[in-house]
Design a protein around this motif. Structure first.
Motif, PDB file in Angstrom:
ATOM      1  N   ILE A  11      20.489  31.400  36.157  1.00  0.00           N
ATOM      2  CA  ILE A  11      20.840  31.988  34.857  1.00  0.00           C
ATOM      3  C   ILE A  11      22.233  31.514  34.438  1.00  0.00           C
ATOM      4  O   ILE A  11      22.457  31.123  33.288  1.00  0.00           O
ATOM      5  CB  ILE A  11      20.798  33.537  34.900  1.00  0.00           C
ATOM      6  N   SER A  40      13.291  41.836  23.560  1.00  0.00           N
ATOM      7  CA  SER A  40      13.847  40.538  23.964  1.00  0.00           C
ATOM      8  C   SER A  40      14.401  39.804  22.749  1.00  0.00           C
ATOM      9  O   SER A  40      15.506  39.252  22.784  1.00  0.00           O
ATOM     10  CB  SER A  40      12.773  39.671  24.623  1.00  0.00           C
ATOM     11  N   LEU A 104      12.498  32.168  28.639  1.00  0.00           N
ATOM     12  CA  LEU A 104      12.913  33.387  29.339  1.00  0.00           C
ATOM     13  C   LEU A 104      11.673  34.269  29.402  1.00  0.00           C
ATOM     14  O   LEU A 104      11.320  34.915  28.423  1.00  0.00           O
ATOM     15  CB  LEU A 104      14.048  34.094  28.589  1.00  0.00           C
ATOM     16  N   ILE A 120      13.730  30.150  32.997  1.00  0.00           N
ATOM     17  CA  ILE A 120      14.205  31.320  33.743  1.00  0.00           C
ATOM     18  C   ILE A 120      13.057  32.308  33.855  1.00  0.00           C
ATOM     19  O   ILE A 120      12.709  32.993  32.893  1.00  0.00           O
ATOM     20  CB  ILE A 120      15.384  32.025  33.033  1.00  0.00           C
ATOM     21  N   ASN A 121      12.463  32.355  35.030  1.00  0.00           N
ATOM     22  CA  ASN A 121      11.386  33.294  35.301  1.00  0.00           C
ATOM     23  C   ASN A 121      11.582  33.750  36.742  1.00  0.00           C
ATOM     24  O   ASN A 121      11.631  32.922  37.647  1.00  0.00           O
ATOM     25  CB  ASN A 121      10.031  32.590  35.131  1.00  0.00           C
ATOM     26  N   ILE A 135      15.346  40.052  31.637  1.00  0.00           N
ATOM     27  CA  ILE A 135      15.773  38.659  31.842  1.00  0.00           C
ATOM     28  C   ILE A 135      16.697  38.252  30.688  1.00  0.00           C
ATOM     29  O   ILE A 135      17.758  37.658  30.899  1.00  0.00           O
ATOM     30  CB  ILE A 135      14.551  37.717  31.907  1.00  0.00           C
ATOM     31  N   CYS A 136      16.283  38.601  29.465  1.00  0.00           N
ATOM     32  CA  CYS A 136      17.099  38.268  28.288  1.00  0.00           C
ATOM     33  C   CYS A 136      18.460  38.940  28.372  1.00  0.00           C
ATOM     34  O   CYS A 136      19.482  38.361  27.998  1.00  0.00           O
ATOM     35  CB  CYS A 136      16.390  38.693  27.005  1.00  0.00           C
ATOM     36  N   PHE A 139      20.617  37.121  30.871  1.00  0.00           N
ATOM     37  CA  PHE A 139      21.001  35.847  30.270  1.00  0.00           C
ATOM     38  C   PHE A 139      22.102  36.054  29.219  1.00  0.00           C
ATOM     39  O   PHE A 139      23.117  35.366  29.210  1.00  0.00           O
ATOM     40  CB  PHE A 139      19.773  35.181  29.656  1.00  0.00           C
TER      41      PHE A 139
END
Ligand SMILES: [Mn+2]
Length: 458
Positions: A11, A40, A104, A120-121, A135-136, A139
């Protein structure tokens, strides 16, 4: 604060690359139409705005190969995909040959690399699954520490994707929850797992109790009303319907034990397992304070095509609140009409699967939600996979599949294989998956699914 594992390293690395790219290229953001995708989108919109970057954004039901073509991405564009894309890496090849793509996402990934792919997973990077909104958030925080104020949206998205089994976030998701608590953006309470604490009359919360199921009462308004009357719990206070949050502690205890007794009478194995955590968002308007209710509202907006209202709600534009109630009302009507249709027996119970042929009767945007409720409320057999079909506006068949977390299968693998065998596209998670196939192929699809299942059992 930040772990030293591959996920966080990636990330950090990607955020540096992206910081440069968004200044050089035309940014196009695509996200998914459910609560997770909309939270997101809101997180990225705010983060990009803070970077002073212009961008275009679009919300999609899913990302098909046709959608990818229509995006018409060129060398001067930079594509950002949220809550979708991980399963479509192959379909993105032409775009990747031209320019960079940031994904993402937390859907089951195609594990393929490309020098232009920034992927990005958590599932690719050896981390446990979290929502796309989380995740967002991670980030966005790496992009600019000011974005920590978006952490409540990370939690809302996770609620939308039901990442909180039995109403309790665990693992990495819990760490983010604790961070939110520490930042003063969330408070955690315990209570009965009933929806609508701040927004619905109590009998409605009981009628729609799909998580802590109450036999005989879940699904029946009149029984819910009678149940409360027998307990001596007043439905109204003056002219106003009372909601769960209005109950006294004494009444809450009475209600909880009565629910447990009903479940015991009906031989529920885990009759006492009706409590969970309630996540309150601090600093949001009263109607949006419960993270689960917020997620429901976003879902309603997304599945009825009201994306702008959803994003405005996330970004705290209170004028959107007024628009959102009518939307929610409409969405609830759609869901209850669909559930009644299922209760009338409009499904086919086979050996290993339950089939729901929704056709034009059930909108393709709510078939998945309907199946989830039908499973958890016992309208269909929870020991089997349920697969639903609905016609979409382009004349294709939208497929949604759901199963209980007690089944030891990977639904995504089953659905992807069956969809590919009839020339369709698919993706999803272990317990929830979806596909898009050509009209008229449903029986072939069902056969392929049954074959795959019988092979697995052997
Ligand atoms: Mn998601």
């Amino acid at each position: 604060m930040i772990g030293d594992n591959l996920f966080f390293e990636e990330i950090e690395k990607v955020s540096k690359i992206v910081k440069a790219l968004i200044r050089e290229k035309n940014v196009k953001v695509i996200s998914h139409h459910d609560a997770d995708g909309l939270s997101s989108a809101a997180i990225l919109i705010k983060a990009l705005t803070r970077e002073g970057v212009n961008f275009k954004f679009r919300i999609l039901k899913q990302l098909t190969e046709n959608d990818i073509k229509e995006l018409d991405i060129g060398e001067s564009d930079f594509l950002i995909l949220l809550d979708l894309g991980s399963g479509q890496i192959n379909g993105l090849k032409d775009v990747l040959d031209k320019t960079q793509v940031l994904v993402l996402d937390h859907h089951d990934p195609v594990r393929k690399e490309h020098m232009n792919l920034l992927h990005i997973n958590p599932l690719v990077l050896g981390e446990e699954e979290i929502s796309a909104s989380m995740i967002c958030y991670l980030f966005a925080k790496m992009l600019n520490i000011r974005n920590t104020d978006l952490i409540d949206l990370a939690i809302v998205g996770a609620m939308g994707d039901i990442m909180d089994e039995k109403w309790e976030l665990k693992g990495l998701g819990r760490k983010i929850l604790e961070e939110a608590e520490m930042l003063g953006k969330i408070s955690i309470e315990r209570g009965i797992r009933l929806y609508g604490r701040n927004t619905r009359p109590i009998f409605k919360s009981l009628e729609y109790s799909s998580d802590a199921v109450i036999p005989g009462i879940t699904g029946s308004e009149s029984n819910a009303v009678q149940f409360l009357a027998e307990l001596g719990i007043e439905l109204k206070e003056g002219e106003r319907w009372r909601m769960l949050k209005d109950l006294t502690l004494e009444e809450q205890k009475k209600l909880a034990s009565a629910i447990i007794v009903e479940r015991l009478k009906n031989g529920h194995e885990d009759a006492e397992d009706i409590f969970g955590e309630i996540y309150n968002l601090i600093g949001r308007p009263k109607d949006l304070q419960d993270a689960r209710e917020f997620a429901t509202l976003l879902n309603a907006c997304g599945r009825t095509g009201n994306f702008g209202v959803a994003v405005r709600l996330c970004l705290n534009d209170l004028t959107a609140l007024r628009d959102s109630w009518g939307i929610l009302e409409n969405y609830r009507k759609m869901i209850s009409t669909g559930l009644n249709w299922l209760r009338d027996g409009n499904f086919e119970a086979r050996n290993s699967i339950t089939i729901v042929k929704g056709g034009k009767k059930i909108p393709d945007t709510i078939i998945g939600t309907l199946l989830s409720i039908a499973l958890s409320s016992g309208i269909v057999d929870s020991t089997k996979i349920v697969i639903g079909f609905a016609d979409d506006e382009d004349g294709n068949l939208k497929i949604s599949a759901r199963m209980s977390r007690n089944l030891n299968l990977n639904l995504r693998d089953i659905i992807v294989e069956a969809a590919h065998s009839v020339g369709g596209e698919a993706g999803g998670h272990k317990f929830a998956a979806g596909a898009l196939i050509a009209a008229g192929k449903e029986d072939e699809f069902i056969k392929a699914t049954e074959n795959k299942l019988s092979n697995q059992v052997k």
